[in-house]
Design a protein around this motif. Sequence first.
Motif, mmCIF file in Angstrom:
data_model
loop_
_atom_site.group_PDB
_atom_site.id
_atom_site.type_symbol
_atom_site.label_atom_id
_atom_site.label_comp_id
_atom_site.label_asym_id
_atom_site.label_seq_id
_atom_site.Cartn_x
_atom_site.Cartn_y
_atom_site.Cartn_z
ATOM 1 N N ASN A 137 0.677 -0.908 -0.134
ATOM 2 C CA ASN A 137 0.027 0.092 0.211
ATOM 3 C C ASN A 137 0.656 0.927 -0.099
ATOM 4 O O ASN A 137 0.825 1.977 0.572
ATOM 5 C CB ASN A 137 -1.132 0.078 1.156
ATOM 6 N N THR A 138 2.299 1.117 -0.526
ATOM 7 C CA THR A 138 3.041 2.008 -0.200
ATOM 8 C C THR A 138 3.078 2.859 -1.808
ATOM 9 O O THR A 138 2.702 2.784 -2.683
ATOM 10 C CB THR A 138 4.848 1.969 -0.348
ATOM 11 N N LYS A 139 3.104 4.078 -1.739
ATOM 12 C CA LYS A 139 2.806 5.078 -2.872
ATOM 13 C C LYS A 139 4.133 4.902 -3.054
ATOM 14 O O LYS A 139 5.116 4.913 -3.168
ATOM 15 C CB LYS A 139 2.322 7.207 -2.379
ATOM 16 N N LEU A 140 3.893 4.599 -4.363
ATOM 17 C CA LEU A 140 4.802 4.905 -5.660
ATOM 18 C C LEU A 140 5.585 5.771 -6.038
ATOM 19 O O LEU A 140 4.998 6.679 -6.321
ATOM 20 C CB LEU A 140 4.021 3.787 -6.960
ATOM 21 N N SER A 141 7.094 5.862 -6.775
ATOM 22 C CA SER A 141 7.307 6.874 -6.773
ATOM 23 C C SER A 141 7.620 6.543 -8.485
ATOM 24 O O SER A 141 7.485 5.564 -9.051
ATOM 25 C CB SER A 141 9.018 6.411 -5.612
ATOM 26 N N SER A 142 8.575 7.271 -9.026
ATOM 27 C CA SER A 142 9.086 7.144 -10.659
ATOM 28 C C SER A 142 9.484 5.689 -10.289
ATOM 29 O O SER A 142 9.183 4.800 -11.805
ATOM 30 C CB SER A 142 9.533 8.116 -10.899
ATOM 31 N N ALA A 143 10.633 5.512 -9.518
ATOM 32 C CA ALA A 143 11.329 3.228 -9.453
ATOM 33 C C ALA A 143 9.428 3.001 -9.677
ATOM 34 O O ALA A 143 9.996 1.406 -10.110
ATOM 35 C CB ALA A 143 12.224 4.092 -8.843
ATOM 36 N N GLY A 144 8.710 2.736 -8.525
ATOM 37 C CA GLY A 144 8.291 1.789 -8.431
ATOM 38 C C GLY A 144 6.847 1.298 -9.732
ATOM 39 O O GLY A 144 6.616 1.000 -10.006
ATOM 40 N N LEU A 145 6.792 3.080 -10.626
ATOM 41 C CA LEU A 145 6.167 3.227 -11.287
ATOM 42 C C LEU A 145 6.264 1.566 -12.589
ATOM 43 O O LEU A 145 6.303 1.564 -12.988
ATOM 44 C CB LEU A 145 5.493 5.036 -12.068
ATOM 45 N N VAL A 146 7.562 2.325 -12.526
ATOM 46 C CA VAL A 146 8.467 1.538 -13.678
ATOM 47 C C VAL A 146 8.949 0.729 -14.054
ATOM 48 O O VAL A 146 8.580 -0.852 -14.530
ATOM 49 C CB VAL A 146 9.633 2.570 -14.009
ATOM 50 N N TYR A 147 8.622 -0.128 -11.715
ATOM 51 C CA TYR A 147 9.584 -1.392 -11.739
ATOM 52 C C TYR A 147 7.747 -2.233 -12.121
ATOM 53 O O TYR A 147 7.969 -3.258 -12.298
ATOM 54 C CB TYR A 147 9.513 -1.306 -10.201
ATOM 55 N N LYS A 148 6.799 -1.526 -11.374
ATOM 56 C CA LYS A 148 5.109 -1.571 -11.286
ATOM 57 C C LYS A 148 5.013 -2.782 -12.921
ATOM 58 O O LYS A 148 4.400 -3.507 -13.293
ATOM 59 C CB LYS A 148 4.103 -0.245 -11.846
ATOM 60 N N HIS A 149 5.678 -1.619 -13.986
ATOM 61 C CA HIS A 149 4.465 -1.959 -15.396
ATOM 62 C C HIS A 149 5.874 -2.941 -15.854
ATOM 63 O O HIS A 149 5.121 -4.090 -17.399
ATOM 64 C CB HIS A 149 4.823 -0.504 -16.057
ATOM 65 N N PHE A 150 7.350 -2.656 -15.775
ATOM 66 C CA PHE A 150 8.289 -3.832 -16.678
ATOM 67 C C PHE A 150 9.556 -4.891 -15.587
ATOM 68 O O PHE A 150 9.977 -5.698 -16.261
ATOM 69 C CB PHE A 150 9.188 -2.484 -17.372
ATOM 70 N N GLY A 151 8.487 -4.955 -14.407
ATOM 71 C CA GLY A 151 9.624 -5.916 -13.430
ATOM 72 C C GLY A 151 9.580 -6.736 -13.435
ATOM 73 O O GLY A 151 10.374 -7.328 -14.183
ATOM 74 N N LYS A 152 8.209 -7.423 -14.799
ATOM 75 C CA LYS A 152 8.364 -8.473 -14.383
ATOM 76 C C LYS A 152 9.130 -9.252 -15.850
ATOM 77 O O LYS A 152 9.163 -10.157 -16.538
ATOM 78 C CB LYS A 152 7.071 -9.228 -15.149
#
Length: 383
Positions: A137-152
């Motif tokens: 539930n932690t609000k995402l930063s730009s790093a988290g956003l990129v990881y969310k969409h490209f991490g897999k």
Amino acid sequence: MLAAWRLSQRAVTFIPRVRSQTLNPLPMAAAAAAAASPKRLRVYSSVSGDGRSANGAGSGKRVGTHNGSFHCDEALGCYLIRLTSQFAGADVVRTRDPQILDTLDAVLDVGGVYDPSRHRYDHHQKGFNEVFGHGFNTKLSSAGLVYKHFGKEIIAKELEVSEDHEDVHRLYLAIYKSFVEALDAVDNGINQYDTDQPPKYVNNTHLSSRVGRLNPDWTDPDQSPEKENAAFQQAMMLAGSEFMESVRFHVKSWLPARSIVLECLLSRGKVDPSEEIMVLDRFCPWKLHLFELEEELKIDPLTKYVLYQDERSKSWRVQAVGVAPDRFESRKPLPEKWRGLRDDELSNDIGIPGCVFVHMSGFIGGNKTYEGALEMARAAIKC
């Protein structure tokens, strides 16, 4: 006038200049090398109508982020997005000029827009509350956003499997939890603990602090865009290299250890009818895996003791499981009357041969043999 406009834009594109970090046989090495492609630092002096460098130097994809002081989230985000097939080897353009940003293929941490369909990954705008999901539930930063969409995609390349493989999803969550989430929280000003009490000590050694210290010092007479962008280049490499270390650790060590702990956890009934004693047939880091697997599998009863062989002495350890991964208290410490005793005194007192010791806190004990360690655990369960 033109010179002033050029200086105000500070739109700098570069691809970090580092040595190859190929680590065989890891397949991510090729992608990591692309993220660190040794190209010359280029400074845009003007922009043509289509947003490309007027002198024709620009080529391929271009990823934008803001100029000025930088933080860990955009440094890591720029590194991560360049590991993907779509943005491999992309230039990085640092500017706040909206006209330039509009021409770029992806924009991170600036622009006031979160729209993954257009590869816009800012988190500063009013109303932004995106989280990673999956219980986080932690609000995402730009790093988290990129990881969310490209991490897999990044992890699947490391494992050389498809993105829908179960191990990819498992690592995707684990790496977010152990590495990326903290960067999201720090960048968004989220405290690690719910308390108004001041910290007992200062910690300026974490990754976000170390990246922050790469910004040009205010006492440095050279405050040029070139100096700033060279520092950001270093920040990308620092954040990216530590991310890659985390990925490789999870692939090489974390995932195999989880498999071992899972197998041993499911075999508790063969060790003792109580199902409260687990034996590691091979030692590995087990604590965090045990807690996560017990929760995931709804294990009942919970494990009280873990037995494993000490690699140096070849004797066996009986370790009481903590109440939580980060707590010193045990679910069921070894009996108080055993604590502090050693060798024959301990063996004679509890009637089990081969005893070596029991720690004063009762969190761990030892026996020369597996059979003796198991008897110690069984006796402790009954106390």
